[in-house]
Design a protein around this motif. Sequence first.
Motif, PDB file in Angstrom:
ATOM      1  N   TYR A  33       0.843  -1.190   0.000  1.00  0.00           N
ATOM      2  CA  TYR A  33       0.000   0.000   0.000  1.00  0.00           C
ATOM      3  C   TYR A  33       0.884   1.247   0.000  1.00  0.00           C
ATOM      4  CZ  TYR A  33      -3.030  -3.528   2.192  1.00  0.00           C
ATOM      5  OH  TYR A  33      -3.731  -4.677   2.484  1.00  0.00           O
ATOM      6  N   TYR A  35       0.313   5.274   1.122  1.00  0.00           N
ATOM      7  CA  TYR A  35      -0.560   6.219   1.798  1.00  0.00           C
ATOM      8  C   TYR A  35       0.057   7.611   1.742  1.00  0.00           C
ATOM      9  CZ  TYR A  35      -3.114   2.399   4.172  1.00  0.00           C
ATOM     10  OH  TYR A  35      -3.886   1.301   4.468  1.00  0.00           O
ATOM     11  N   PRO A  43      -3.275   8.639   7.962  1.00  0.00           N
ATOM     12  CA  PRO A  43      -2.892   8.272   6.594  1.00  0.00           C
ATOM     13  C   PRO A  43      -4.113   8.038   5.705  1.00  0.00           C
ATOM     14  CG  PRO A  43      -1.658   6.985   8.210  1.00  0.00           C
ATOM     15  CD  PRO A  43      -2.728   7.700   8.955  1.00  0.00           C
ATOM     16  N   LEU A  45      -5.247   6.240   2.057  1.00  0.00           N
ATOM     17  CA  LEU A  45      -4.794   5.293   1.047  1.00  0.00           C
ATOM     18  C   LEU A  45      -4.765   5.924  -0.340  1.00  0.00           C
ATOM     19  CD1 LEU A  45      -4.059   2.283   0.384  1.00  0.00           C
ATOM     20  CD2 LEU A  45      -6.490   1.986  -0.154  1.00  0.00           C
ATOM     21  N   GLN A  48      -3.373   0.340  -3.658  1.00  0.00           N
ATOM     22  CA  GLN A  48      -3.119  -0.976  -3.071  1.00  0.00           C
ATOM     23  C   GLN A  48      -2.767  -1.953  -4.181  1.00  0.00           C
ATOM     24  OE1 GLN A  48      -6.445  -2.654  -0.911  1.00  0.00           O
ATOM     25  NE2 GLN A  48      -5.527  -4.694  -0.840  1.00  0.00           N
ATOM     26  N   VAL A  98      -4.721 -10.423   1.947  1.00  0.00           N
ATOM     27  CA  VAL A  98      -5.601  -9.381   1.417  1.00  0.00           C
ATOM     28  C   VAL A  98      -6.720  -9.000   2.365  1.00  0.00           C
ATOM     29  CG1 VAL A  98      -5.203  -9.901  -0.988  1.00  0.00           C
ATOM     30  CG2 VAL A  98      -7.002 -11.111   0.232  1.00  0.00           C
ATOM     31  N   SER A  99      -6.942  -9.735   3.429  1.00  0.00           N
ATOM     32  CA  SER A  99      -8.082  -9.439   4.263  1.00  0.00           C
ATOM     33  C   SER A  99      -7.758  -9.644   5.729  1.00  0.00           C
ATOM     34  CB  SER A  99      -9.261 -10.343   3.881  1.00  0.00           C
ATOM     35  OG  SER A  99     -10.394 -10.048   4.654  1.00  0.00           O
ATOM     36  N   ASN A 100      -8.176  -8.649   6.542  1.00  0.00           N
ATOM     37  CA  ASN A 100      -8.051  -8.757   7.992  1.00  0.00           C
ATOM     38  C   ASN A 100      -6.638  -9.104   8.451  1.00  0.00           C
ATOM     39  OD1 ASN A 100     -10.759  -8.231   7.927  1.00  0.00           O
ATOM     40  ND2 ASN A 100     -11.415 -10.266   8.562  1.00  0.00           N
ATOM     41  N   GLN A 103      -1.391  -4.209   8.674  1.00  0.00           N
ATOM     42  CA  GLN A 103      -0.451  -3.621   7.746  1.00  0.00           C
ATOM     43  C   GLN A 103       0.737  -3.089   8.546  1.00  0.00           C
ATOM     44  OE1 GLN A 103      -2.395  -0.778   5.162  1.00  0.00           O
ATOM     45  NE2 GLN A 103      -4.200  -2.080   4.971  1.00  0.00           N
TER      46      GLN A 103
ATOM     47  N   TYR B  32     -13.134  -5.338  10.599  1.00  0.00           N
ATOM     48  CA  TYR B  32     -11.786  -5.481  11.140  1.00  0.00           C
ATOM     49  C   TYR B  32     -11.341  -4.113  11.600  1.00  0.00           C
ATOM     50  CZ  TYR B  32      -6.731  -6.476  11.092  1.00  0.00           C
ATOM     51  OH  TYR B  32      -5.401  -6.638  11.416  1.00  0.00           O
ATOM     52  N   ILE B  34      -8.182  -1.834  13.914  1.00  0.00           N
ATOM     53  CA  ILE B  34      -6.768  -1.923  14.291  1.00  0.00           C
ATOM     54  C   ILE B  34      -6.339  -0.616  14.945  1.00  0.00           C
ATOM     55  CG2 ILE B  34      -5.999  -1.179  11.989  1.00  0.00           C
ATOM     56  CD1 ILE B  34      -3.799  -3.329  12.212  1.00  0.00           C
ATOM     57  N   GLY B  97     -10.558  -6.843   1.299  1.00  0.00           N
ATOM     58  CA  GLY B  97      -9.440  -6.275   0.562  1.00  0.00           C
ATOM     59  C   GLY B  97      -8.479  -5.549   1.461  1.00  0.00           C
ATOM     60  N   ASN B  98      -8.820  -5.482   2.766  1.00  0.00           N
ATOM     61  CA  ASN B  98      -7.873  -4.959   3.749  1.00  0.00           C
ATOM     62  C   ASN B  98      -7.647  -3.461   3.632  1.00  0.00           C
ATOM     63  OD1 ASN B  98      -6.573  -6.001   6.006  1.00  0.00           O
ATOM     64  ND2 ASN B  98      -4.585  -5.870   5.046  1.00  0.00           N
ATOM     65  N   LYS B  99      -8.497  -2.751   2.905  1.00  0.00           N
ATOM     66  CA  LYS B  99      -8.369  -1.299   2.860  1.00  0.00           C
ATOM     67  C   LYS B  99      -8.648  -0.746   4.242  1.00  0.00           C
ATOM     68  CE  LYS B  99     -10.654   2.728   0.809  1.00  0.00           C
ATOM     69  NZ  LYS B  99     -11.593   3.186  -0.240  1.00  0.00           N
ATOM     70  N   LEU B 100      -7.786   0.128   4.737  1.00  0.00           N
ATOM     71  CA  LEU B 100      -7.957   0.728   6.052  1.00  0.00           C
ATOM     72  C   LEU B 100      -8.346   2.192   5.917  1.00  0.00           C
ATOM     73  CD1 LEU B 100      -4.953  -0.656   8.156  1.00  0.00           C
ATOM     74  CD2 LEU B 100      -7.344  -1.370   8.240  1.00  0.00           C
ATOM     75  N   PHE B 102      -8.482   5.467   8.284  1.00  0.00           N
ATOM     76  CA  PHE B 102      -7.944   5.917   9.561  1.00  0.00           C
ATOM     77  C   PHE B 102      -8.800   7.024  10.164  1.00  0.00           C
ATOM     78  CE2 PHE B 102      -3.725   4.057  10.262  1.00  0.00           C
ATOM     79  CZ  PHE B 102      -3.576   3.358   9.069  1.00  0.00           C
TER      80      PHE B 102
END
Lengths: 114, 112
Positions: A33, A35, A43, A45, A48, A98-100, A103, B32, B34, B97-100, B102
């Motif tokens: 990724y 950012y 941050p 994105l 990706q 790719v999931s959960n 990073q 999810y 974090i 897809g794990n896009k975060l 913030f």
Amino acid sequence: EAGVAQSPRYKIIEKRQSVAFWCNPISGHATLYWYQQILGQGPKLLIQFQNNGVVDDSQLPKDRFSAERLKGVDSTLKIQPAKLEDSAVYLCASALGVSNQPQHFGDGTRLSIL
Amino acid sequence: GESVGLHLPTLSVQEGDNSIINCAYSNSASDYFIWYKQESGKGPQFIIDIRSNMDKRQGQRVTVLLNKTVKHLSLQIAATQPGDSAVYFCAESPEYGNKLVFGAGTILRVKS
């Protein structure tokens, strides 16, 4: 294990010039990724990658920003031409899947536009 | 959460006390979450994560609580130390897809 490596740490350019940032993710991490972090904010994105393919570039200003991840390992992010509002820290992160997955971030490149 | 620019909320605690940092997330479909710690001049450092099928998870000196009913996340730090001083960010993953995404961040200051 070695963390995410980024270079350079700092860059100062004038507006309308071009700049490139480099990232080497954690070994074995398939997802990478980029950012943008503006001072005082979280941050945001930009893009990706999953291996060497783009998963999400919906927030990348494609008229001036480009990124690639040849061979599915290292990645470069380029800005051309730079604008004053691009002054920020550019962070690279990688994750195992790719999931959960958490990073893991590098320390970023601080870009100042004059 | 929306960014508040340079005016991040600040939590000041005495060394040895417990700290609680709160975060409101925006997307009820997020599955999810974090927490990251960011020190000056460094990238965000992973602290702890939690999936939406849990409401509590503990790590070393840290606990994350998730309340999906009110879309609220908190980070508890036990016996806060000067080295805990940093900006803390929560992030949510709203889709596969794990896009975060913030939050705005909270400054934690630990007084000795």
